[in-house]
Design an enzyme around this catalytic site. Structure first.
Site, short mmCIF file in Angstrom:
data_model
loop_
_atom_site.label_atom_id
_atom_site.label_comp_id
_atom_site.label_asym_id
_atom_site.label_seq_id
_atom_site.Cartn_x
_atom_site.Cartn_y
_atom_site.Cartn_z
N ASP A 8 33.31 44.35 45.35
CA ASP A 8 34.24 44.59 44.24
C ASP A 8 35.40 45.22 44.78
OD1 ASP A 8 35.77 45.54 42.18
OD2 ASP A 8 34.02 46.61 41.28
N LYS A 73 45.94 47.53 45.13
CA LYS A 73 45.73 46.15 44.35
C LYS A 73 46.79 45.93 43.39
CE LYS A 73 41.67 44.30 41.61
NZ LYS A 73 40.44 44.67 41.52
N GLU A 173 36.20 39.04 37.96
CA GLU A 173 35.31 40.01 37.60
C GLU A 173 34.48 40.14 36.54
OE1 GLU A 173 38.26 43.08 37.95
OE2 GLU A 173 38.57 42.73 40.18
N ASP A 195 36.90 44.94 30.13
CA ASP A 195 36.86 45.63 31.23
C ASP A 195 38.36 46.71 31.54
OD1 ASP A 195 37.14 46.43 34.04
OD2 ASP A 195 36.97 44.59 35.00
#
Ligand code: AMP
Length: 612
Positions: A8, A73, A173, A195
């Site tokens: 992850d 990211k 994800e 999320d």
């Protein structure tokens, strides 16, 4: 066989997991912590041996502000124009890159691409896994937010490759999280995966049936996450410091970083207790700043952030043709879902108590390990399906988009359509791949352009050019154009140098809804004009070729109809053009029957690709 790990690669933290027999486990570091902060700190001369990662790098955030990179990211697969001023202002390191150039991070005199920075984090995770497993790790499944576009997925794959990892799958994800909860065992149902991580918010609606997951729709906001909640506390501190000490936090990078870290700690404490204290030591012997903050006060200051997650949730449900009541399971992912009022907000929205049994920071990595196991062949009864966030299509005559793969199609997927040429003897066609929901090319995003050459010269409309779009399981697009007569083919893997931000994706979707009617009208106007031009050319040619087949009367009515069509075309009046096209159809019926082969008739209806 060597172990395939699941990674992850998060905005704030990254984790690596593996399958210990039938149980997925996150691998802890020496300190006993499973999360590796997604932070990289360089030293002054950029010596790679001195580069720090994770907790060690986090320790440099304050002292080495401009050389310590976090939230990389957010910049993966992006260009300068994909960012807003706010994105750039929010980080204390320097981002460089001109228009249409991939973004770089400048540290002293050196430039690093976001994948290079991510690769350093991945290398640390690889090493951690190798130490724990006692063997080399060369393959991995890496997760990305469901909304990552092609370029962002490519950038993630590149990062893996740079770290010496063969990335066998890029996995969404939320799909990973559903796997971690073993929801495939549910016979049938609808899952909402909410999320809220450090930097991004994603909502995904999944369907499970007979052990198979299908992502029905996804939505989100790349600019919403735990960092924004921290920022609200930082703003409070800033206001106080300005008032009480005339210090502007934003002008003191080290103090600002410290305030950010303190704010995060305070936020986390408020998930457990009803009040917490903000303590910050000030520079230049100004003493210590202290302030108590209650959970209530904090919640009130971030209510708008919580509300911002509601819109994407409702949109994702609407895209899947569902209502909140249809959702049977809700899964919470991301550290920010530990905040009690987030749990409550999700429960209120979906009328269901969400799953929160597993550590919300670990679920994605655990799911990635399960997927790695599936791909390495140990489990075979599970299939994972994801969707495309935006429609993909091709430019046709007049700048109209012909969609080959609609938005929210389950991937892997493919779309195929037949095209033809526009002018006689045309030997080349230009293939222009676009992404977006609008009807016209100018309103969509250009992804790639290439030429198919060496088409056998033939009358316009005769060549048969088959264009195939193929999106693989990682969400990466491959476009192929083939001239079916000559057998010549040309293909490209679509790898733009920079990608589309999720905010842009969202903006494109909502723009398509706003402009749906006017777009459709514009498209129809262009299409009818294209059709008229083609029909005029073909009719004139047919008249010439079939002179001996028509009598004087027929000849006159065709010429009159042609003149009327040309006149309607010059007035750009779609209704009149349509009427005159119908008239030509009537008067040329008999000539066409005699003259035109079935293939020419078919060619008249074909979509044409522009000459180059
Ligand atoms: P992730 O990107 O999933 O690792 O999420 C990290 C985010 O979760 C960061 O913004 C953390 O501050 C936040 N977080 C972690 N634990 C808590 C907590 N107990 N309460 C509130 N936020 C938390």
């Amino acid at each position: 066989m060597s172990q395939v790990v699941g990674i992850d690669l998060g905005t704030t933290n990254s984790l690596v997991a593996y399958m210990d027999g039938a149980t997925p486990r996150v691998i802890q570091g020496e300190s006993g912590r499973s999360m590796v902060p997604s932070i990289v700190a360089f030293d002054q001369d950029g010596n790679p041996d001195h580069t720090l990662v994770g907790d060690l790098a986090k320790g440099k955030l304050i002292a080495e502000t401009g050389r310590t990179i976090y939230s990389v990211k957010r910049f993966m697969g992006k260009g300068r124009e994909d960012l807003e001023e706010a994105d750039i202002k929010q980080v204390p390191f320097k981002l460089v890159g001109g228009e249409k150039e991939a973004l770089r991070i400048q540290i002293d005199q050196r430039l690093y691409s976001p994948p290079e920075i991510s690769a350093i984090i991945l290398r640390a995770l690889k090493q951690r896994a190798e130490t724990h497993l006692g063997s080399e790790v060369t393959q991995a499944v890496i997760t990305v937010p469901a909304y990552f576009n092609d370029s962002q997925r490519q950038a993630t794959k590149d990062a893996g490759r740079l770290a010496g990892l063969d990335v066998i799958r890029i996995l969404n994800e939320p799909t990973a999280a559903s796997l971690a909860y073993g929801l495939q065992k549910t016979k049938q149902g609808i899952i909402a995966v909410y999320d809220l991580g450090g930097g991004t918010f994603d909502i995904s609606i999944l369907k499970i049936k007979g052990g198979i997951f299908e992502v029905l729709s996804t939505n989100g906001d790349t600019r919403l996450g735990g960092d924004d909640f921290d920022q609200r506390i930082v703003e409070r501190i800033r206001e106080d410091l300005l008032k009480q000490y005339q210090i502007d936090l934003f002008e003191l990078p080290a103090l600002r970083q410290e305030a950010r870290l303190v704010a995060e700690q305070v936020k986390c404490a408020l998930s457990e207790q009803s009040t917490a204290e903000i303590v910050l030591s000030l520079p230049n012997k100004k003493g210590i700043y202290r302030r108590e903050i209650s959970r209530k006060e904090f919640e009130a200051s971030v209510q708008d952030l919580v509300d911002r997650s509601t819109g994407p949730c409702l949109q994702a449900l609407a895209d899947a043709n569902l209502k909140p009541e249809d959702v049977t399971e809700v899964v919470l992912v991301g550290g920010s879902t530990r905040m009690p009022f987030i749990k409550q907000a999700v429960e209120n929205l979906f009328h269901k108590t969400p799953h929160s049994e597993l550590d919300p920071d670990e679920v994605v990595a655990l799911g990635a390990a399960i997927q790695a196991n599936i791909l390495s062949g140990d489990i075979s009864d599970l299939l994972l399906l994801d969707v495309t966030p935006l429609s993909l299509g091709l430019e046709t005559m007049g700048g109209v988009v012909s969609k080959l793969i609609p938005r929210n199609s389950t991937i892997p997927t493919s779309g195929k359509e037949m095209f033809s040429t526009f002018v006689d003897g045309q030997k080349n066609v230009s293939i222009h791949v676009v992404q977006g929901e609008r009807e016209l090319v100018e309103d969509c995003r250009s992804l790639a352009k290439f030429n198919l050459t060496g088409i056998d010269p033939m009358p316009a409309g005769m060549p048969r050019i088959e264009v195939t779009f193929l999106i693989d399981a990682d969400g990466i697009l491959n476009v192929k154009a083939k001239d079916l007569r000559s057998g010549r083919a040309q293909s490209v893997e679509v790898t733009p140098t920079y990608g589309l931000s999720d905010a842009e994706t969202e903006a494109m979707i909502s723009a398509s809804m706003e402009h749906a009617k006017e777009d459709m009208e514009k498209r129809q106007r262009i299409e009818v004009q294209n059709e008229a031009e083609t029909v005029i050319r073909h009719t004139e040619k047919a008249l010439k070729q079939g002179k001996d087949l028509v009598d004087a009367n027929e000849q006159r009515s065709i010429t009159t109809a042609l003149a009327e069509l040309k006149e309607a075309l010059s007035r750009e009046n779609p209704a009149a053009i349509r009427e005159k096209l119908n008239r030509i159809d009537e008067v040329t019926q008999s000539l066409a029957e005699k003259l035109m082969s079935r293939s020419v008739k078919e060619a008249l209806q074909n979509k044409r690709l522009d000459n180059i």
